[in-house]
Design an enzyme around this catalytic site. Sequence first.
Site, PDB file in Angstrom:
ATOM      1  N   ALA A  30       0.927  -1.278  -0.114  1.00 58.71           N
ATOM      2  CA  ALA A  30      -0.007   0.049  -0.030  1.00 58.71           C
ATOM      3  C   ALA A  30       0.944   1.123  -0.078  1.00 58.71           C
ATOM      4  O   ALA A  30       0.498   2.188  -0.539  1.00 58.71           O
ATOM      5  CB  ALA A  30      -0.983   0.120   1.119  1.00 58.71           C
ATOM      6  N   GLU A  81     -18.215   6.765 -19.165  1.00 59.91           N
ATOM      7  CA  GLU A  81     -18.043   5.603 -19.723  1.00 59.91           C
ATOM      8  C   GLU A  81     -18.663   4.663 -19.130  1.00 59.91           C
ATOM      9  O   GLU A  81     -18.327   3.398 -19.011  1.00 59.91           O
ATOM     10  CB  GLU A  81     -16.369   5.438 -19.892  1.00 59.91           C
ATOM     11  CG  GLU A  81     -15.669   5.426 -18.646  1.00 59.91           C
ATOM     12  CD  GLU A  81     -14.300   5.009 -18.708  1.00 59.91           C
ATOM     13  OE1 GLU A  81     -13.461   5.672 -19.560  1.00 59.91           O
ATOM     14  OE2 GLU A  81     -13.782   4.109 -18.038  1.00 59.91           O
ATOM     15  N   CYS A 113     -12.128   9.331 -20.457  1.00 62.13           N
ATOM     16  CA  CYS A 113     -12.138  10.486 -19.246  1.00 62.13           C
ATOM     17  C   CYS A 113     -12.500  11.707 -19.851  1.00 62.13           C
ATOM     18  O   CYS A 113     -12.690  12.593 -19.011  1.00 62.13           O
ATOM     19  CB  CYS A 113     -10.702  10.243 -18.532  1.00 62.13           C
ATOM     20  SG  CYS A 113     -10.653   8.924 -17.684  1.00 62.13           S
ATOM     21  N   THR A 154      -7.984   3.298  -8.231  1.00 65.69           N
ATOM     22  CA  THR A 154      -8.148   4.745  -8.486  1.00 65.69           C
ATOM     23  C   THR A 154      -9.684   4.945  -9.217  1.00 65.69           C
ATOM     24  O   THR A 154      -9.983   5.882  -8.952  1.00 65.69           O
ATOM     25  CB  THR A 154      -7.008   5.233  -9.597  1.00 65.69           C
ATOM     26  OG1 THR A 154      -7.121   4.453 -10.874  1.00 65.69           O
ATOM     27  CG2 THR A 154      -5.749   5.385  -8.871  1.00 65.69           C
ATOM     28  N   ARG A 202       2.063   0.721 -18.983  1.00 71.86           N
ATOM     29  CA  ARG A 202       2.756   2.011 -19.214  1.00 71.86           C
ATOM     30  C   ARG A 202       2.454   2.699 -20.473  1.00 71.86           C
ATOM     31  O   ARG A 202       2.990   3.651 -20.606  1.00 71.86           O
ATOM     32  CB  ARG A 202       4.210   1.693 -18.946  1.00 71.86           C
ATOM     33  CG  ARG A 202       4.439   1.325 -17.525  1.00 71.86           C
ATOM     34  CD  ARG A 202       5.830   1.166 -17.236  1.00 71.86           C
ATOM     35  NE  ARG A 202       6.900   2.249 -17.451  1.00 71.86           N
ATOM     36  CZ  ARG A 202       6.711   3.368 -16.550  1.00 71.86           C
ATOM     37  NH1 ARG A 202       6.203   3.348 -15.402  1.00 71.86           N
ATOM     38  NH2 ARG A 202       7.816   4.329 -17.083  1.00 71.86           N
ATOM     39  N   HIS A 237      -6.180  16.810 -16.356  1.00 70.01           N
ATOM     40  CA  HIS A 237      -6.892  15.520 -16.155  1.00 70.01           C
ATOM     41  C   HIS A 237      -6.012  14.568 -15.022  1.00 70.01           C
ATOM     42  O   HIS A 237      -4.802  14.294 -14.986  1.00 70.01           O
ATOM     43  CB  HIS A 237      -7.203  14.632 -17.212  1.00 70.01           C
ATOM     44  CG  HIS A 237      -7.491  13.143 -16.854  1.00 70.01           C
ATOM     45  ND1 HIS A 237      -8.619  12.991 -16.387  1.00 70.01           N
ATOM     46  CD2 HIS A 237      -7.091  12.089 -17.428  1.00 70.01           C
ATOM     47  CE1 HIS A 237      -8.920  11.648 -16.354  1.00 70.01           C
ATOM     48  NE2 HIS A 237      -7.909  11.155 -16.838  1.00 70.01           N
ATOM     49  N   ASN A 269     -10.092   8.740  -9.492  1.00 70.65           N
ATOM     50  CA  ASN A 269     -10.013   9.179 -10.481  1.00 70.65           C
ATOM     51  C   ASN A 269     -11.647   9.189 -10.884  1.00 70.65           C
ATOM     52  O   ASN A 269     -12.300   8.069 -10.875  1.00 70.65           O
ATOM     53  CB  ASN A 269      -9.330   8.277 -11.696  1.00 70.65           C
ATOM     54  CG  ASN A 269      -9.551   8.941 -12.960  1.00 70.65           C
ATOM     55  OD1 ASN A 269     -10.324   9.866 -13.296  1.00 70.65           O
ATOM     56  ND2 ASN A 269      -9.054   8.140 -14.084  1.00 70.65           N
TER      57      ASN A 269
END
Lengths: 349, 132, 407
Positions: A30, A81, A113, A154, A202, A237, A269
């Site tokens: 964590a 979404e 997003c 998130t 990534r 964002h 998010n």
Amino acid sequence: MTIGIVSYGAYVPRYRIKIEEIARLWGDDAKALKNGLMVYEKSVPDVDEDAATIAVEAARNAMARSGVLPSRIGAVYTGSESHPYAVKPTSTIVAQAIGATPEMTAADFEFACKAGTAALQVCMGLVGSGMIDLGLAIGADVSQGAPGDALEYTAAAGGVACLIGRNESELAAIIEDTYSFTTDTPDFWRREGMPYPEHGGRFTGEPGYFRHVTNGAKGLLEKLGTTPSDYDYGVFHQPNGKFPRKAAKMLGFTKEQIAPGLVVPKIGNTYSGSCLMGIAATLDQAKPGDRIFATAFGSGAGSDAFSIRVTDRIEEIRNRAPTVSELIKNPVYIDYARYARHKGKIRLA
Amino acid sequence: MSSVPRFWRNIGVRYNLEGTRCKECEEYFYPPRNVCVNCRRMGELEPYKFKGTGEIVSYTLIHTAAKGFEDQAPYTLAIIKLDEGPCLTSQVIGDIDKIQIGTRVKSVFRKLGEDGERGMIYYGTKFVPLDP
Amino acid sequence: MPGIKARSDWPENGVDIMRDVAIIGVKNTKFGELWECSLRDIVVEAGIGAIQDSSVSGKDIDALYIGNMSGGRFIDQEHIGALIADYSGLSRNLHVPATRVEAACASGGLALRQAIMSVASGYSDIVVAAGAEKMTDVGSDEASSALAAAADREWEGMAGATFPGLYAMIARLHMHRYGTTSEQLAEVAVKNHRNGCLNPIAQYKHAITVDDVLNSIMVADPLHIFDCSPITDGASALVLAPAEIARKYSDTPIYIKAIAQASDTIALHDRRDITTLDASVVAAKRAYSMAKLAPEDIDLVEVHDCFTIAEICAIEDLGFAEKGKGGVVTENGETAIGGRIPVNTSGGLKACGHPVGATGIKQAVEIVTQLRGDAGKRQVEGAEYGMTHNVGGSGATAVIHILSRER
């Protein structure tokens, strides 16, 4: 022609789950996750909340703050979404629930997003062209992260509604200009009928987020002939706490400029609500005359940049509806089991 | 309840607390009535949109859910007296510890239920304590 | 009394009904989970039993009234009146008219009322009033959903209301306002189980304790599962005749002294006060007036204890306890057999069982059995007057009968 934000309203569900609690289940570290993501907890919808109910609550807050008659609204566009229906608009639910129907148009938007800011740009166009008097643009999500996937740390829930108009006396903030940067970059997607999105790991970073955010932002700065120092605030964002900080640095915005709009560490998010949530949190404390620079990002991929100037009217309307900080205080923390139930990860027969 | 028309015809009532008020005796009705219970055919009913605030008359925490509400159990069901006078039955969101007879509440927009995974989703009004 | 706008020419206000009516035969089937029996099986058993009890024959029967709440939901069968007449052997040769009566859980009581009015009017002489429900052919979820249709489907049901939930809200306010306790609610169940042990047809023939109730699972706070009546199959029937010819068919006819019915709002939330069932209060007032009797004159009563709180409200609403004191009166044993006013000697809905359409008829069968002196170990000694109280939904319909040993 001056176009701007007549009003805005946000909504964040009251439940939170901490990174530690999710990490506990999957045996993740964590502390390392929190350092890496710069997110500490995320919002979770109630069992009876979805993108539509969140959009309605945000829209009702925007309407309460505006004081305008809902019948003046000519378009309601909801970006998400996680629309509850694959076919059947969220926006009609919102429009009915704020009393804007029936003389208006409505449609739903999807662009990962940035569906909320895409809706906002369309409202600007319709308002600017005189086709409609007022347009309501909403970004709202109960975003999905597969159990055990990195996104689960998130993917949060929340929404923001912006009422767009052109009567200068009504505007709480003027949108000076907008600029978008779009390519076909499959960094993140969810196939039809699938419950959880897939992502490029990534690959979502450099070719996705950073390329589009920086190019979108630079495009607007060049178009307007402005520099980051011309702005009091910057909003980018915020899929996590790290990306917007890095993007800001790459562009020359300071930590102080982005701090008021950086809500992701506490709520996660909110996807289609993410950039708009940052704008709302910034408007909550901006002074008349302040300038805000904002850039939304949507996977797939594209960015929408906005240059916003706050007017005197902000002081009048600000306290007619809850601010983002008021909405996110006093959270109720839940464990993973309850989170799984709220998110429908446990299916009843 | 799997009837789309039955739900649809009351969407305004469910979403926005649209009821009626008798001009004759000034009593408010939610859900709307077409005949005033006091004045009957001498009454004259007009539409009225309720403010959405009120207080809890009584409540229960339902453990054995109604059919179609299993995924929400346990849930708090309450009779709420709206400030304009009429009472209605609704769920109240939030911790049962924060709910008492007399607790002030306000309306919120929530999912009431759905017809399984394929059917319609029913939205409408629930309540939350004013001071959660 | 709020809500009373009685017409002066109603029988309840002292105007004599056309003919006195007597009950000349009764029968209950076993109440419980009757897996081997269909609806038609149990109604025929009850009907034939009642006819045998009375010594009338099929060709004497002028009409049949049957209380049934939800054949459509429980067994996917409507047109229950015709079905029952047919399988009772009253259709193909005799063509006896059969009418189904529906008022949710008060369907049985209302069927009896219609049957009595049919005889009283002079239109019919020998009439069978029956009630039946076959509830276990569907799962308990489906059964509960069918029962929930007795509330306001759109404005209670769509909010997630269940019947235990509605009565739980009555209980909560009753406790808040009058200090009624969960223990006092439990005492209702304890007493009714004790009575049920003495009733051969009862669904539950085992004693329970207050702790059993309080430790049972919570259904809708503050109501535990043992505060709730069960899902039951069962049928009851009785045979009516004009009083003047009743002795021709029965040595022990029991006479109808009052029939009264009242309505209230379908939704609990629209009531004047949710801790009082105004329909019960008004129906009781009408019944006492018609019978020229007072609560003190009544020797025993079968009340509609679909939930423990419902019995507490009922004894208050019918005048057997001061408002708010129903719990205390129960705790003190005043409603037990041998107490001041024995309530639910049959075991009530709680222990005898609650086959919804049958309940109102079963209540009358119990009173008849008691007034005849045939109630065995649960006999209320010297009973002259008995009352039945049958409620539909959360109190939108109440129907009351007063029965007497003497004409």
